[in-house]
Design a protein around this motif. Structure first.
Motif, mmCIF file in Angstrom:
data_model
loop_
_atom_site.group_PDB
_atom_site.id
_atom_site.type_symbol
_atom_site.label_atom_id
_atom_site.label_comp_id
_atom_site.label_asym_id
_atom_site.label_seq_id
_atom_site.Cartn_x
_atom_site.Cartn_y
_atom_site.Cartn_z
ATOM 1 N N PHE A 28 1.112 -1.050 -0.425
ATOM 2 C CA PHE A 28 0.247 0.119 -0.330
ATOM 3 C C PHE A 28 0.976 1.463 -0.125
ATOM 4 C CE2 PHE A 28 -1.965 3.709 2.429
ATOM 5 C CZ PHE A 28 -3.397 3.504 1.696
ATOM 6 N N GLY A 29 0.404 2.194 -1.088
ATOM 7 C CA GLY A 29 1.513 3.412 -0.911
ATOM 8 C C GLY A 29 2.798 3.734 -2.053
ATOM 9 N N THR A 30 2.830 2.257 -2.431
ATOM 10 C CA THR A 30 3.982 2.468 -3.027
ATOM 11 C C THR A 30 3.813 3.251 -4.823
ATOM 12 O OG1 THR A 30 4.907 -0.022 -2.601
ATOM 13 C CG2 THR A 30 5.828 0.615 -4.816
ATOM 14 N N SER B 103 -3.030 1.202 -4.404
ATOM 15 C CA SER B 103 -3.751 2.501 -3.728
ATOM 16 C C SER B 103 -4.989 2.130 -2.906
ATOM 17 C CB SER B 103 -4.523 3.372 -4.118
ATOM 18 O OG SER B 103 -5.295 2.896 -5.981
ATOM 19 N N SER B 104 -5.357 -0.056 -3.211
ATOM 20 C CA SER B 104 -6.177 -0.593 -2.113
ATOM 21 C C SER B 104 -4.818 -0.723 -1.023
ATOM 22 C CB SER B 104 -6.587 -2.023 -2.867
ATOM 23 O OG SER B 104 -5.420 -2.918 -3.101
ATOM 24 N N ARG C 150 -5.150 -4.200 -5.927
ATOM 25 C CA ARG C 150 -6.156 -3.359 -7.098
ATOM 26 C C ARG C 150 -5.702 -1.868 -6.905
ATOM 27 N NH1 ARG C 150 -10.149 -4.900 -8.912
ATOM 28 N NH2 ARG C 150 -11.172 -2.815 -9.410
ATOM 29 N N PRO C 151 -4.745 -2.200 -7.760
ATOM 30 C CA PRO C 151 -3.981 -0.385 -8.427
ATOM 31 C C PRO C 151 -4.395 0.638 -9.124
ATOM 32 C CG PRO C 151 -2.700 -1.642 -9.387
ATOM 33 C CD PRO C 151 -3.770 -2.729 -8.669
ATOM 34 N N GLY D 112 -7.636 -1.420 -11.700
ATOM 35 C CA GLY D 112 -7.741 -3.211 -11.453
ATOM 36 C C GLY D 112 -6.564 -3.907 -10.955
ATOM 37 N N TYR D 113 -6.551 -4.949 -11.230
ATOM 38 C CA TYR D 113 -5.583 -6.088 -10.801
ATOM 39 C C TYR D 113 -4.318 -6.071 -10.924
ATOM 40 C CZ TYR D 113 -10.442 -8.312 -9.295
ATOM 41 O OH TYR D 113 -11.150 -8.312 -8.326
ATOM 42 N N ASN D 114 -3.143 -5.952 -10.464
ATOM 43 C CA ASN D 114 -1.511 -6.195 -10.555
ATOM 44 C C ASN D 114 -1.765 -7.121 -10.879
ATOM 45 O OD1 ASN D 114 0.463 -5.172 -9.949
ATOM 46 N ND2 ASN D 114 0.513 -4.503 -8.344
ATOM 47 N N LEU D 115 -1.186 -7.016 -12.682
ATOM 48 C CA LEU D 115 -0.535 -8.377 -13.259
ATOM 49 C C LEU D 115 0.535 -8.668 -13.001
ATOM 50 C CD1 LEU D 115 -1.680 -7.146 -16.994
ATOM 51 C CD2 LEU D 115 -2.657 -8.709 -14.487
ATOM 52 N N GLN D 116 2.010 -7.559 -12.418
ATOM 53 C CA GLN D 116 2.870 -7.986 -12.166
ATOM 54 C C GLN D 116 3.308 -9.357 -10.704
ATOM 55 O OE1 GLN D 116 6.013 -4.532 -12.105
ATOM 56 N NE2 GLN D 116 5.001 -3.817 -13.501
ATOM 57 N N VAL D 117 1.965 -9.516 -9.719
ATOM 58 C CA VAL D 117 1.715 -9.513 -9.006
ATOM 59 C C VAL D 117 1.460 -10.775 -8.375
ATOM 60 C CG1 VAL D 117 2.920 -7.788 -7.075
ATOM 61 C CG2 VAL D 117 0.328 -8.206 -7.184
#
Length: 194
Positions: free
Chosen positions: A73-75, A104-105, A110-111, A135-140
């Protein structure tokens, strides 16, 4: 009181009638009025590198005392991906995907993404598509995400639409992830004319 509510109930149909009249009188070639638009479908591949020497995704800020990772969160992450025509990194380049993602979540899943696709190929040269949404974080490890198109330039003026982005290849040894984008965009007739 009955007289006021009767007047109010007649105002709504009058406003709708006025809107129908304005749209029917509009010049169909003028993109500023009642554009139904032209649908275009595009598939692109985003080449993501998270390590040296070809880094295209960098965490630039984060919560104090926490690692700067996409799931924390916050990155805030800045991206500048190469867009290719095919899945291979050696495929012809057709543009760049540039923007930011903010975790932001609170759980980091969900960035908020704000980014542009800027095309450099001959078909859409210098045209852009603008995306914004959570959306959903595709990198994780999330399988896919859908992003709305909120605008565009040149060929894609007055654009609206959506795109599905899905991870199609992971090469951890090379710090490389390939994301396919299936884009459906609607832009107005004459939008490409300067």
């Amino acid at each position: 009181m009955a007289k006021g509510s009767a007047l109010a109930s007649m105002q709504i149909p009058l406003v709708l009638l006025l809107a129908i009249f304005v749209c029917s009188e509009a010049n169909p070639l003028d993109p500023y009025y009642c554009c139904r638009g032209k649908e275009t479908n595009i598939t692109v591949y985003l080449q993501v590198f998270t390590g040296r020497p070809n880094t295209t995704s960098v965490a630039v800020a984060g919560a104090p005392g926490k690692p700067r990772t996409p799931s924390n969160f916050g990155t805030i992450i800045v991206n500048d991906f190469n867009i290719t025509q095919g899945i291979s990194n050696n495929s012809p380049t057709i543009g760049r995907a540039q923007g930011i993602e903010i975790a932001s979540s609170r759980d980091g899943s969900r960035p908020l993404g704000i980014f542009s696709l800027r095309f450099s190929n001959s078909q859409y040269n210098s045209s852009t598509l603008e995306f914004q949404g959570a959306g959903y974080n595709l990198q994780v490890g999330s399988p896919a995400r859908e992003d709305p198109i909120v605008g565009g330039t040149k060929t894609f003026r007055f654009a609206r639409g959506y795109a599905f982005f899905q991870t199609v290849l992971r090469r951890p040894a090379r710090n490389n992830t390939v994301i396919r984008g299936d884009i459906t965009v609607i832009s107005c007739p004459g939008g490409g004319k300067v």
